[in-house]
Design a protein around this motif. Structure first.
Motif, mmCIF file in Angstrom:
data_model
loop_
_atom_site.group_PDB
_atom_site.id
_atom_site.type_symbol
_atom_site.label_atom_id
_atom_site.label_comp_id
_atom_site.label_asym_id
_atom_site.label_seq_id
_atom_site.Cartn_x
_atom_site.Cartn_y
_atom_site.Cartn_z
ATOM 1 N N SER A 184 0.726 -1.553 0.060
ATOM 2 C CA SER A 184 0.018 -0.128 -0.021
ATOM 3 C C SER A 184 0.750 1.197 0.482
ATOM 4 O O SER A 184 2.039 1.227 0.339
ATOM 5 C CB SER A 184 -0.856 -0.018 1.171
ATOM 6 N N GLY A 185 0.196 2.291 -0.506
ATOM 7 C CA GLY A 185 0.649 3.806 -0.189
ATOM 8 C C GLY A 185 0.568 4.288 -2.063
ATOM 9 O O GLY A 185 0.374 3.766 -2.914
ATOM 10 N N THR A 186 0.642 5.736 -1.801
ATOM 11 C CA THR A 186 0.386 6.219 -3.031
ATOM 12 C C THR A 186 1.610 6.441 -3.930
ATOM 13 O O THR A 186 2.792 5.985 -3.721
ATOM 14 C CB THR A 186 0.873 8.149 -2.879
ATOM 15 N N LEU A 187 1.919 5.465 -5.480
ATOM 16 C CA LEU A 187 2.637 4.766 -6.473
ATOM 17 C C LEU A 187 3.329 6.194 -6.184
ATOM 18 O O LEU A 187 2.714 7.265 -7.108
ATOM 19 C CB LEU A 187 1.824 4.716 -7.411
ATOM 20 N N ASN A 188 4.735 5.796 -6.219
ATOM 21 C CA ASN A 188 5.950 7.213 -7.164
ATOM 22 C C ASN A 188 5.511 6.767 -8.224
ATOM 23 O O ASN A 188 7.085 5.878 -8.902
ATOM 24 C CB ASN A 188 6.855 6.346 -5.499
ATOM 25 N N THR A 189 5.441 7.641 -8.299
ATOM 26 C CA THR A 189 5.138 7.856 -10.943
ATOM 27 C C THR A 189 6.363 8.187 -11.123
ATOM 28 O O THR A 189 6.888 7.221 -12.350
ATOM 29 C CB THR A 189 4.185 8.868 -10.704
ATOM 30 N N ALA A 190 7.262 8.906 -10.193
ATOM 31 C CA ALA A 190 8.469 9.991 -10.650
ATOM 32 C C ALA A 190 9.542 8.423 -10.623
ATOM 33 O O ALA A 190 10.628 7.612 -11.414
ATOM 34 C CB ALA A 190 8.841 10.830 -10.037
ATOM 35 N N GLY A 191 9.288 8.241 -9.275
ATOM 36 C CA GLY A 191 10.349 7.026 -9.256
ATOM 37 C C GLY A 191 10.411 5.926 -9.939
ATOM 38 O O GLY A 191 11.611 5.534 -10.874
ATOM 39 N N ALA A 192 9.123 4.989 -10.214
ATOM 40 C CA ALA A 192 8.763 4.199 -11.362
ATOM 41 C C ALA A 192 9.320 4.886 -12.674
ATOM 42 O O ALA A 192 10.040 3.501 -13.169
ATOM 43 C CB ALA A 192 7.619 3.831 -11.227
ATOM 44 N N ALA A 193 9.107 5.532 -13.160
ATOM 45 C CA ALA A 193 9.916 6.213 -14.053
ATOM 46 C C ALA A 193 11.388 5.933 -14.622
ATOM 47 O O ALA A 193 11.389 5.728 -15.022
ATOM 48 C CB ALA A 193 8.790 7.706 -14.968
ATOM 49 N N ALA A 194 11.994 7.087 -13.421
ATOM 50 C CA ALA A 194 13.057 7.291 -13.562
ATOM 51 C C ALA A 194 14.130 5.781 -13.616
ATOM 52 O O ALA A 194 15.451 5.694 -14.135
ATOM 53 C CB ALA A 194 13.643 7.829 -12.130
ATOM 54 N N PHE A 195 13.269 4.782 -12.909
ATOM 55 C CA PHE A 195 14.354 2.779 -12.464
ATOM 56 C C PHE A 195 13.610 2.550 -13.968
ATOM 57 O O PHE A 195 15.125 2.236 -14.244
ATOM 58 C CB PHE A 195 13.438 3.128 -11.901
ATOM 59 N N ALA A 196 12.590 2.451 -14.320
ATOM 60 C CA ALA A 196 12.380 2.104 -15.930
ATOM 61 C C ALA A 196 13.438 3.153 -16.926
ATOM 62 O O ALA A 196 14.203 1.722 -17.497
ATOM 63 C CB ALA A 196 11.089 1.807 -16.410
ATOM 64 N N ALA A 197 14.060 3.978 -16.733
ATOM 65 C CA ALA A 197 14.594 4.810 -17.902
ATOM 66 C C ALA A 197 16.141 4.256 -16.961
ATOM 67 O O ALA A 197 17.127 3.794 -18.085
ATOM 68 C CB ALA A 197 14.231 5.813 -17.532
ATOM 69 N N ALA A 198 16.642 3.806 -15.688
ATOM 70 C CA ALA A 198 17.683 3.488 -15.786
ATOM 71 C C ALA A 198 17.789 2.007 -15.901
ATOM 72 O O ALA A 198 19.100 1.273 -16.306
ATOM 73 C CB ALA A 198 17.808 3.662 -14.151
#
Lengths: 402, 351
Positions: free
Chosen positions: A246-260
Motif C-alpha cells: 500500500s501507499g501512493t504510487l511513486n510515479t516519478a520514481g517508477a519512471a526513473a527506475f525504468a529508464a535507468a
C-alpha cells in the motif's frame, strides 16, 4: 574524485534524471480517476511493463516498493506469514550466511518475535552456497520449511550464486525461493525468461531489485513476484500494488527506475565485459603494487557466459592494515571505497560475509571493497594504483589493532 | 598541520575542532566508540559513547566540513579502563576512569594511531592550557578546569596534544558554538562515568563483582555495627548509604575510613579520622628531584592544599600543610604551582 563504491550506490544516469524530473514536474495520483490520475497511471504502468520486459516477467509480477530493503522484508515476512498461515508446521526459514543485512536482520526478527526457526546455509571459501547444502537442509524435514532465500550475487565479495540450481532444489521440495538480486540486476542477465517466472522450475519465485544500484533514484525498488504466490502485506492502507503493498504510487520514481534499468540492461554484455576488464586490471595492478594483497571471493575469470563474480567487484585484503585506516587514507586522497558492512554507529565490524567464508577476524578487518560501475574509467584504476602503495605502507605502521 | 580532532559529540570537542579548522589546520574528526554492548548504543545512556553522541559528533563535523570517522576502541577501553576500574574497586581502591582513559586511550591508543597514520597532533576539548614548552596549566575557567584528569600524562604524550579551549570559559565556548551554528551549543554537560548509565556505580559494580558480604566495624571500639553486601560499594570518605541503624554514641555522623578487600571489612569513624596528612604516590609524571613546595589536588573538582613533594626512588612522598579528607589509594594526586601543573602520581597509600 575517484569513486570506487558503486555497489553502495551508483550515480544517477542522465536518462533516469530526465525521467525523474519530467514525471516529478507533473501532478497526478496514479489512483485518481481524472485525467491527471490517468496520466500518472500510464507512466507507472509503462514503467512496470519496461521492467517486466527486462526481467522476462509479466507486468503484473512487478510490485513497486520503497527499495531493496523493503522488498526483502516483504518477500521474507510476507512469504513466512502466508505459508505458516496455510500450514502451521512451516516454521523454518533457510537463508545463506552471506546475505545482506536486509535479509539477515529480517529473519532474525522473525526468529525472535514470530516463532520462525532460521537456519543459515553454509558457504565455501569463495562465498558460494552449494545446491547440496540446500538439499541437505531441506531434506531433513522439507514440510517444515516456509521459504528459502539466497542472494543472486553477494554485495561485499561479489560471488554469484547458482540461483537456478538452488531454486530448482527448493521447488523439488515444494518450497518457494526468493533471491535478492539488488547487486546483480544491471550487471548480470537477471531474467526469468529462460523458463518463465510463472511456470519455470528453476526460476526464483520472488526477486528483489533496487533502482539506485542501476543508476536510478534512491527510494524505489520492486519485488518481482510470481503470479499465484501468496504473500501477506507489510503495510496496509489502499492496496495499490496488488493488495500486497500500500501507499501512493511513486510515479516519478517508477519512471526513473525504468529508464535507468533500460540504460543498464541495454548494453549489458558489452558493459559487463568492459567492467570485468577494468576490474581485472585493478586487481592485477594493485597486487603488483602490494604483493601481499589477497583477492577474496570467486576467481576473476569464471566459466564463459557464467561468471562466478560480479564484473565490477574487487574485494581485497591487505594483511597488517586496518580497513578503517586504509579507507581514511584513501579518502584523504580523493579515492572512495568501502570496508564492507558498517553498523549503525558507523563502526566497522568484521564482515559477517568474510567470517562466514572462513576468514579470521583480522583478515576480515583488513579488507576493502572496490566496486566499479557505469561511470568508471581507466583513470579511476590509475588513481587507485598510484595511491595504494603509500597508503598501505602508512596504514601498516598504524597496525591492525589499536 | 594535519590534526585529528577527537569528537565526543559534546560542545567542547566540537568547538575545539572548529578552532583547529579556523587556525588553518587540515582537520579530521574522529569519534571514539568505546562501548561494546549494542544495548548501550540504543538506550541513549548518558555519557559519551551512545549512538546519539556519535550522531551529534558527525553532525558537528558536517557543519565544520571536515572528514569524520568512527574509531572502534571498545576492546581497548574495556581492557584498559573498565576492567581496571572493576579490579581496583575489588581491591578497595578508588580509581578515576577519566584519568585512566586519558592515559591509556586518548593520549595513547588514539594518539599512537594518529601519529602512525600521518597526523601531527591530536586536538581535544579539554579545558586546560598547554604552553609551547609543554607546561600544562589550568583553564581560565576554574569551574571547568580539567588539568587534574590530564595531570598524569607524560611529556611525550602531551607533546602531540592540543587543547584549544584552555583560554576560554565554558560560557564562551557555548556562545561560540551557537555562533558557529553547532547544534550541540546547549547540550548538557556529562558528569557521570560514561560507561555506567544512570550513575549507580555501586549497583553496577555489584552486577560485575557479585555479593561479597562483610562487617561494618567501628574504628574506635572495634564493634561490628552492621553488615554490607560488598565493600566495593563504598568509597573512603563516604557518609551516606552506610545503612547503620544505630547512631554513633556521640551522635555525630560516621564516615568510611578504610576498606579491606581481603576480609571485606568496612571501617567507619568520625570525620576527623578521615584526615590525611601524607600521601605516597607513584611517579607517573614527576621528573623533579629534591623537595618541591607546591599545592596538591586529589580529586577532579576538589580544592588544593599546600604540600611538599619529594621523590624517593620510584615513589613520590607528599606531606600536606593541611589535611585532605576521604582520600583513597587509586586516586590521582596532581601537584600545582599556582595554575601550573608540576606533575602527578597515583596514590598508593595514605596516612
Amino acid at each position: 574524485m575517484t569513486y570506487l563504491d558503486h555497489a553502495a550506490t551508483t550515480p544517477m544516469r542522465p536518462e533516469a534524471l530526465a525521467a525523474l524530473t519530467a514525471s516529478g514536474a507533473v501532478a497526478g495520483n496514479a489512483s485518481s480517476l481524472h485525467a491527471s490520475g490517468r496520466r500518472a497511471r500510464r507512466v507507472v504502468e509503462e514503467s512496470r511493463e519496461v521492467l517486466a520486459g527486462l526481467l522476462g516477467a509479466r507486468p503484473s509480477d512487478v510490485v513497486f516498493t520503497g527499495g531493496g530493503t523493503e522488498s526483502d522484508n516483504l518477500a521474507l515476512k510476507g512469504l513466512f506469514w502466508a505459508r505458516r498461515a496455510a500450514e502451521p508446521a512451516r516454521r523454518r526459514i533457510l537463508v545463506s550466511a552471506v546475505e545482506h543485512r536486509a535479509v539477515l536482520d529480517t529473519v532474525a526478527w522473525l526468529s525472535a518475535a514470530q516463532g520462525a526457526e532460521v537456519e543459515l546455509l553454509e558457504v565455501d571459501a569463495a562465498g558460494t552456497v552449494h545446491p547440496e547444502t540446500l538439499e541437505a537442509a531441506l531434506a531433513r524435514d522439507p514440510d517444515s520449511v516456509a521459504v528459502v532465500s539466497v542472494m543472486w550475487a553477494n554485495s561485499e565479495v561479489g560471488t554469484v550464486q547458482p540461483v537456478a540450481a538452488l531454486a530448482g532444489v527448493a521447488h523439488r521440495h515444494g518450497v518457494p525461493f526468493h533471491t535478492d538480486a539488488v547487486q546483480a540486476f544491471g550487471q548480470l542477465p537477471v531474467t526469468v525468461n529462460a523458463s518463465g517466472i510463472a511456470t519455470g522450475e528453476d526460476a526464483p519465485d520472488a526477486i528483489t531489485i533496487s533502482a539506485h544500484k542501476v543508476g536510478g533514484p534512491v527510494g524505489v525498488g520492486a519485488l518481482v513476484v510470481r503470479r499465484g504466490l501468496v504473500l501477506q502485506p507489510l503495510t496496509h492502507g489502499g492496496g495499490q500494488e496488488r493488495d500486497i503493498r500500500s501507499g501512493t504510487l511513486n510515479t516519478a520514481g517508477a519512471a526513473a527506475f525504468a529508464a535507468a534499468a533500460t540504460a543498464a540492461c541495454e548494453h549489458l554484455p558489452r558493459e559487463s565485459a568492459r567492467l570485468a576488464a577494468l576490474r581485472d586490471d585493478l586487481v592485477r595492478r594493485v597486487q603488483h603494487e602490494v604483493p601481499g594483497a589477497i583477492l577474496n571471493g570467486a576467481p576473476l575469470a569464471g566459466p564463459p557466459g557464467a561468471p562466478r563474480r560480479l564484473p565490477g567487484n574487487a574485494h581485497l585484503t591487505f594483511p597488517g592494515c586496518e580497513g578503517d585506516s586504509l579507507l581514511m587514507l584513501l579518502d584523504a586522497r580523493g579515492i572512495e571505497c568501502s570496508t564492507g558492512s558498517a553498523c549503525s554507529a558507523g563502526v566497522a565490524r568484521p564482515s559477517h560475509v568474510l567470517l562466514a567464508m572462513g576468514a579470521s577476524d583480522e583478515h576480515a578487518r583488513s579488507s576493502l571493497r572496490f566496486s566499479l560501475g557505469h561511470t568508471s574509467r581507466a583513470a579511476d584504476v590509475d588513481a587507485l594504483v598510484e595511491a595504494i602503495g603509500p597508503v598501505v605502507e602508512r596504514a601498516s605502521r598504524a597496525g591492525v589493532t589499536v | 598541520m594535519r590534526v585529528l580532532a577527537a569528537m565526543s559529540g559534546g560542545v567542547d570537542s566540537a568547538v575545539a575542532a572548529a578552532r583547529a579548522v579556523e587556525a588553518g589546520h587540515d582537520v579530521t574528526g574522529v569519534h571514539l566508540a568505546l562501548s561494546r554492548s549494542p544495548e548501550s548504543d540504543r538506550t541513549g545512556a548518558r555519557g559519551c559513547c551512545t549512538l546519539e553522541d556519535a550522531r551529534d559528533a558527525r553532525r558537528a563535523a558536517d557543519v565544520l566540513d571536515i572528514p569524520f570517522y568512527v574509531w572502534d576502541l571498545a576492546e581497548r577501553f574495556e581492557a584498559d579502563v573498565i576492567d581496571e576500574f572493576v579490579g581496583s574497586y575489588a581491591q578497595g581502591r578508588t580509581p578515576n576512569p577519566c584519568v585512566r582513559c586519558n592515559e591509556r586511550i586518548k593520549f595513547a591508543a588514539v594518539l599512537d594511531r594518529a601519529l602512525a597514520l600521518g597526523f601531527d597532533a591530536v586536538v581535544t576539548g579539554h579545558h586546560a592550557r598547554l604552553d609551547p614548552d609543554g607546561t600544562l596549566r589550568r583553564s581560565v575557567d576554574p569551574a571547568k578546569d580539567q588539568s587534574y584528569v590530564l595531570g598524569t600524562l607524560r611529556p611525550e604524550q602531551l607533546a602531540a596534544a592540543r587543547f584549544p579551549l584552555g583560554d576560554s570559559t565554558k560560557a564562551q565556548v557555548r556562545r561560540e558554538a551557537a555562533e558557529r551554528g553547532l547544534a550541540v551549543a546547549d547540550k548538557p554537560d556529562s558528569h557521570d562515568i560514561c560507561f555506567i548509565s544512570g550513575g549507580d556505580t555501586g549497583g553496577w559494580l555489584r552486577d560485575r563483582l557479585g555479593s561479597r558480604p562483610g562487617p561494618i566495624v567501628d574504628a574506635d571500639t572495634g564493634q561490628t555495627l552492621g553488615e554490607h553486601d560488598g565493600a566495593f560499594a563504598f568509597t573512603v570518605g563516604q557518609r551516606r548509604g552506610l545503612g547503620l541503624e544505630r547512631p554513633a554514641p556521640d551522635g555525630r555522623p560516621r564516615y568510611v575510613l578504610d576498606i579491606s578487600p581481603v576480609t571485606s571489612t568496612v571501617t567507619v569513624g568520625s570525620a576527623e579520622a578521615l584526615d590525611v596528612w601524607r600521601l605516597v604516590a607513584d611517579r607517573a609524571a614527576w621528573p623533579h628531584e629534591g623537595v618541591v613546595a607546591c599545592e596538591a589536588q586529589v580529586r577532579a573538582h576538589g580544592g588544593v592544599v599546600p604540600a611538599r613533594a619529594q621523590a624517593h626512588g620510584d615513589e613520590l612522598v607528599i606531606t600536606l600543610g593541611s589535611p585532605v579528607r576521604g582520600t583513597a589509594p587509586g586516586q590521582a594526586v596532581v601537584l600545582y604551582d599556582g595554575d601550573r601543573v608540576l606533575g602527578a602520581g597515583h596514590i598508593l597509600a595514605t596516612g
